[in-house]
Design a protein around this motif. Structure first.
Motif, PDB file in Angstrom:
ATOM      1  N   SER A  92       0.831  -1.201   0.000  1.00 57.89           N
ATOM      2  CA  SER A  92       0.000   0.000   0.000  1.00 57.89           C
ATOM      3  C   SER A  92       0.866   1.252   0.000  1.00 57.89           C
ATOM      4  N   GLN A  93       0.379   2.277  -0.704  1.00 50.70           N
ATOM      5  CA  GLN A  93       1.069   3.563  -0.730  1.00 50.70           C
ATOM      6  C   GLN A  93       0.607   4.465   0.415  1.00 50.70           C
ATOM      7  N   THR A  94      -0.449   4.073   1.065  1.00 48.64           N
ATOM      8  CA  THR A  94      -0.963   4.854   2.200  1.00 48.64           C
ATOM      9  C   THR A  94      -0.725   4.091   3.500  1.00 48.64           C
ATOM     10  N   LYS A  95      -0.757   4.826   4.572  1.00 47.90           N
ATOM     11  CA  LYS A  95      -0.497   4.227   5.889  1.00 47.90           C
ATOM     12  C   LYS A  95      -1.627   3.260   6.256  1.00 47.90           C
ATOM     13  N   VAL A  96      -1.235   2.108   6.808  1.00 42.14           N
ATOM     14  CA  VAL A  96      -2.190   1.069   7.192  1.00 42.14           C
ATOM     15  C   VAL A  96      -2.154   0.909   8.716  1.00 42.14           C
ATOM     16  N   GLU A  97      -3.330   0.790   9.311  1.00 40.95           N
ATOM     17  CA  GLU A  97      -3.413   0.602  10.760  1.00 40.95           C
ATOM     18  C   GLU A  97      -3.093  -0.846  11.123  1.00 40.95           C
ATOM     19  N   TYR A  98      -2.348  -0.981  12.202  1.00 42.67           N
ATOM     20  CA  TYR A  98      -1.965  -2.313  12.679  1.00 42.67           C
ATOM     21  C   TYR A  98      -3.197  -3.161  12.980  1.00 42.67           C
ATOM     22  N   ALA A  99      -4.223  -2.525  13.459  1.00 45.66           N
ATOM     23  CA  ALA A  99      -5.451  -3.248  13.814  1.00 45.66           C
ATOM     24  C   ALA A  99      -6.148  -3.814  12.583  1.00 45.66           C
ATOM     25  N   ASP A 100      -5.855  -3.255  11.385  1.00 45.44           N
ATOM     26  CA  ASP A 100      -6.525  -3.715  10.160  1.00 45.44           C
ATOM     27  C   ASP A 100      -5.771  -4.840   9.453  1.00 45.44           C
ATOM     28  N   LEU A 101      -4.607  -5.206   9.959  1.00 44.63           N
ATOM     29  CA  LEU A 101      -3.847  -6.274   9.307  1.00 44.63           C
ATOM     30  C   LEU A 101      -4.557  -7.612   9.505  1.00 44.63           C
ATOM     31  N   VAL A 102      -4.516  -8.430   8.460  1.00 39.48           N
ATOM     32  CA  VAL A 102      -5.164  -9.743   8.503  1.00 39.48           C
ATOM     33  C   VAL A 102      -4.265 -10.711   9.257  1.00 39.48           C
ATOM     34  N   GLU A 103      -4.827 -11.323  10.307  1.00 37.20           N
ATOM     35  CA  GLU A 103      -4.065 -12.285  11.097  1.00 37.20           C
ATOM     36  C   GLU A 103      -4.218 -13.667  10.478  1.00 37.20           C
ATOM     37  N   VAL A 104      -3.090 -14.387  10.366  1.00 43.65           N
ATOM     38  CA  VAL A 104      -3.095 -15.680   9.681  1.00 43.65           C
ATOM     39  C   VAL A 104      -2.570 -16.769  10.602  1.00 43.65           C
ATOM     40  N   ASP A 105      -2.795 -18.002  10.157  1.00 40.26           N
ATOM     41  CA  ASP A 105      -2.251 -19.157  10.871  1.00 40.26           C
ATOM     42  C   ASP A 105      -0.746 -19.218  10.625  1.00 40.26           C
ATOM     43  N   ALA A 106       0.028 -19.466  11.669  1.00 36.65           N
ATOM     44  CA  ALA A 106       1.484 -19.447  11.557  1.00 36.65           C
ATOM     45  C   ALA A 106       2.012 -20.551  10.662  1.00 36.65           C
ATOM     46  N   GLY A 107       1.315 -21.667  10.573  1.00 35.88           N
ATOM     47  CA  GLY A 107       1.809 -22.794   9.792  1.00 35.88           C
ATOM     48  C   GLY A 107       1.353 -22.782   8.345  1.00 35.88           C
ATOM     49  N   THR A 108       0.113 -22.362   8.116  1.00 39.92           N
ATOM     50  CA  THR A 108      -0.446 -22.427   6.756  1.00 39.92           C
ATOM     51  C   THR A 108      -0.566 -21.065   6.087  1.00 39.92           C
ATOM     52  N   PHE A 109      -0.414 -19.999   6.860  1.00 40.09           N
ATOM     53  CA  PHE A 109      -0.594 -18.628   6.373  1.00 40.09           C
ATOM     54  C   PHE A 109      -2.029 -18.363   5.928  1.00 40.09           C
ATOM     55  N   VAL A 110      -2.932 -19.218   6.331  1.00 37.88           N
ATOM     56  CA  VAL A 110      -4.342 -19.024   6.004  1.00 37.88           C
ATOM     57  C   VAL A 110      -4.934 -18.071   7.035  1.00 37.88           C
ATOM     58  N   PRO A 111      -5.674 -17.058   6.590  1.00 38.54           N
ATOM     59  CA  PRO A 111      -6.298 -16.147   7.557  1.00 38.54           C
ATOM     60  C   PRO A 111      -7.135 -16.922   8.586  1.00 38.54           C
ATOM     61  N   LYS A 112      -7.046 -16.488   9.831  1.00 33.32           N
ATOM     62  CA  LYS A 112      -7.729 -17.214  10.909  1.00 33.32           C
ATOM     63  C   LYS A 112      -9.233 -17.248  10.720  1.00 33.32           C
ATOM     64  N   ASP A 113      -9.784 -16.183  10.147  1.00 33.40           N
ATOM     65  CA  ASP A 113     -11.232 -16.183   9.966  1.00 33.40           C
ATOM     66  C   ASP A 113     -11.663 -17.071   8.799  1.00 33.40           C
ATOM     67  N   MET A 114     -10.688 -17.679   8.120  1.00 36.55           N
ATOM     68  CA  MET A 114     -11.007 -18.607   7.035  1.00 36.55           C
ATOM     69  C   MET A 114     -10.658 -20.042   7.399  1.00 36.55           C
ATOM     70  N   THR A 115     -10.303 -20.266   8.635  1.00 39.64           N
ATOM     71  CA  THR A 115      -9.949 -21.613   9.059  1.00 39.64           C
ATOM     72  C   THR A 115     -11.132 -22.551   8.857  1.00 39.64           C
ATOM     73  N   GLY A 116     -10.871 -23.669   8.197  1.00 41.09           N
ATOM     74  CA  GLY A 116     -11.928 -24.636   7.920  1.00 41.09           C
ATOM     75  C   GLY A 116     -12.612 -24.404   6.590  1.00 41.09           C
ATOM     76  N   SER A 117     -12.358 -23.290   5.946  1.00 37.61           N
ATOM     77  CA  SER A 117     -12.967 -23.019   4.639  1.00 37.61           C
ATOM     78  C   SER A 117     -11.943 -23.297   3.536  1.00 37.61           C
ATOM     79  N   GLN A 118     -12.434 -23.304   2.309  1.00 36.34           N
ATOM     80  CA  GLN A 118     -11.535 -23.559   1.182  1.00 36.34           C
ATOM     81  C   GLN A 118     -10.601 -22.371   0.989  1.00 36.34           C
ATOM     82  N   LEU A 119      -9.350 -22.689   0.840  1.00 39.80           N
ATOM     83  CA  LEU A 119      -8.343 -21.641   0.716  1.00 39.80           C
ATOM     84  C   LEU A 119      -8.330 -21.080  -0.704  1.00 39.80           C
ATOM     85  N   LEU A 120      -8.368 -19.777  -0.789  1.00 36.16           N
ATOM     86  CA  LEU A 120      -8.242 -19.095  -2.082  1.00 36.16           C
ATOM     87  C   LEU A 120      -6.892 -18.391  -2.105  1.00 36.16           C
ATOM     88  N   LYS A 121      -6.044 -18.850  -2.990  1.00 38.06           N
ATOM     89  CA  LYS A 121      -4.716 -18.258  -3.086  1.00 38.06           C
ATOM     90  C   LYS A 121      -4.700 -17.188  -4.175  1.00 38.06           C
TER      91      LYS A 121
END
Length: 285
Positions: A88-117
């Motif tokens: 991004s060319q603009t400043k991003v808030e830390y709170a808005d960053l997408v949190e992911v699973d440490a092992g799969t890098f899949v966003p936590k809110d997508m755990t159990g769903s089909q992964l879209l890469k």
């Protein structure tokens, strides 16, 4: 780089107080960046300000790595997050960053769903190549750059079209000029043919006149030869008559003039004993 703004507070009576402390950042997994540099998984620290805020520049994440962020490192309140950082060319808030699973890098809110890469490409052609290589993944590319290239290609085509029209006009002009030259050549050829015909007619007339003159000259020559033959015949006849007349004249025996007296000459001979030539008078024929 993407600027990430972090603000940490703690509760107090009637509100919030800023929190000071240490933030630790580490790329999870070694990876290569866009400049082909190998980036190792080494961490760096940054301190929160007195207002409990921090702005840090982080590399945008890819499918190869994510960021590990340890909040208030080395304290009882330490907490670890694994987040994706957008480009991004603009400043991003830390709170808005997408949190992911440490092992799969899949966003936590997508755990159990089909992964879209998702993959990113800089051009449409690169996106098409990646899409063919990874058919189960979405590939995004910068449409602005592709549009600019398309506009440049269109401008080139328009320029080529304009040049083609110019050359077409020149070719048409050359064709008209060639046609005019051909017409002039045809007219000149016609004039030359007419002149040649007239010349042939004149030559034939001259040849005919020359033949007439030659025939007349031949006729005159023939008449001249006939007249000469007649004259020759007449002269010969005169000669013949003269010779005949000389042959029949008689001898006189009298001394001719110039003979000395007392000299006796034999009739028909002179003093030398030779018979003199007889003289005769020839009358005109």
């Amino acid at each position: 780089m993407t600027q990430i703004h972090i603000s940490i507070k703690k509760p107090k009576t009637g509100g919030l107080d800023p929190v000071t402390g240490l933030m630790r950042f580490r790329p999870v997994r070694r990876h290569f960046d866009t400049a082909k540099n190998l980036v190792i998984a080494e961490s760096f620290d940054a301190n929160l300000s007195g207002q409990g805020e921090l702005t840090v520049d982080l590399l945008p994440t890819t499918s190869a790595f994510v960021w590990q962020v340890i909040e208030l490192a080395d304290t009882p309140q330490a907490y670890t997050r694994y987040v994706e950082v957008p480009d991004s060319q603009t400043k991003v808030e830390y709170a808005d960053l997408v949190e992911v699973d440490a092992g799969t890098f899949v966003p936590k809110d997508m755990t159990g769903s089909q992964l879209l890469k998702v993959r990113h490409a800089s051009t449409q052609s690169e996106a098409e190549t990646l899409s063919a290589q990874y058919p189960d993944e979405l590939v995004f590319f910068d449409e602005t750059a592709t549009t600019a290239k398309a506009a440049a290609a269109l401008s080139t085509l328009e320029s080529i079209t304009a040049e083609a029209q110019t050359y077409g006009a020149l070719a048409k002009s050359a064709m008209l000029s060639a046609r005019s030259s051909a017409d002039s050549a045809t007219a000149t050829q016609s004039d030359l043919s007419s002149l040649a015909s007239n010349a042939r007619t004149a030559a034939a007339s001259v040849a005919n006149d020359s033949q007439t003159v030659a025939d007349t000259a031949n006729a005159v020559a023939a008449k001249g030869e006939s007249a000469i033959a007649t004259i020759d015949s007449t002269v010969q006849a005169v000669k013949d008559k003269a010779e005949s007349a000389s042959a029949v004249l008689p001898s006189t025996g009298t001394a001719g003039p110039g003979t000395p007296e007392g000299t006796t000459e034999e009739p028909g001979r002179d003093s030398t004993g030779e018979t003199p030539a007889k003289k005769a008078t020839v009358k005109g024929a």
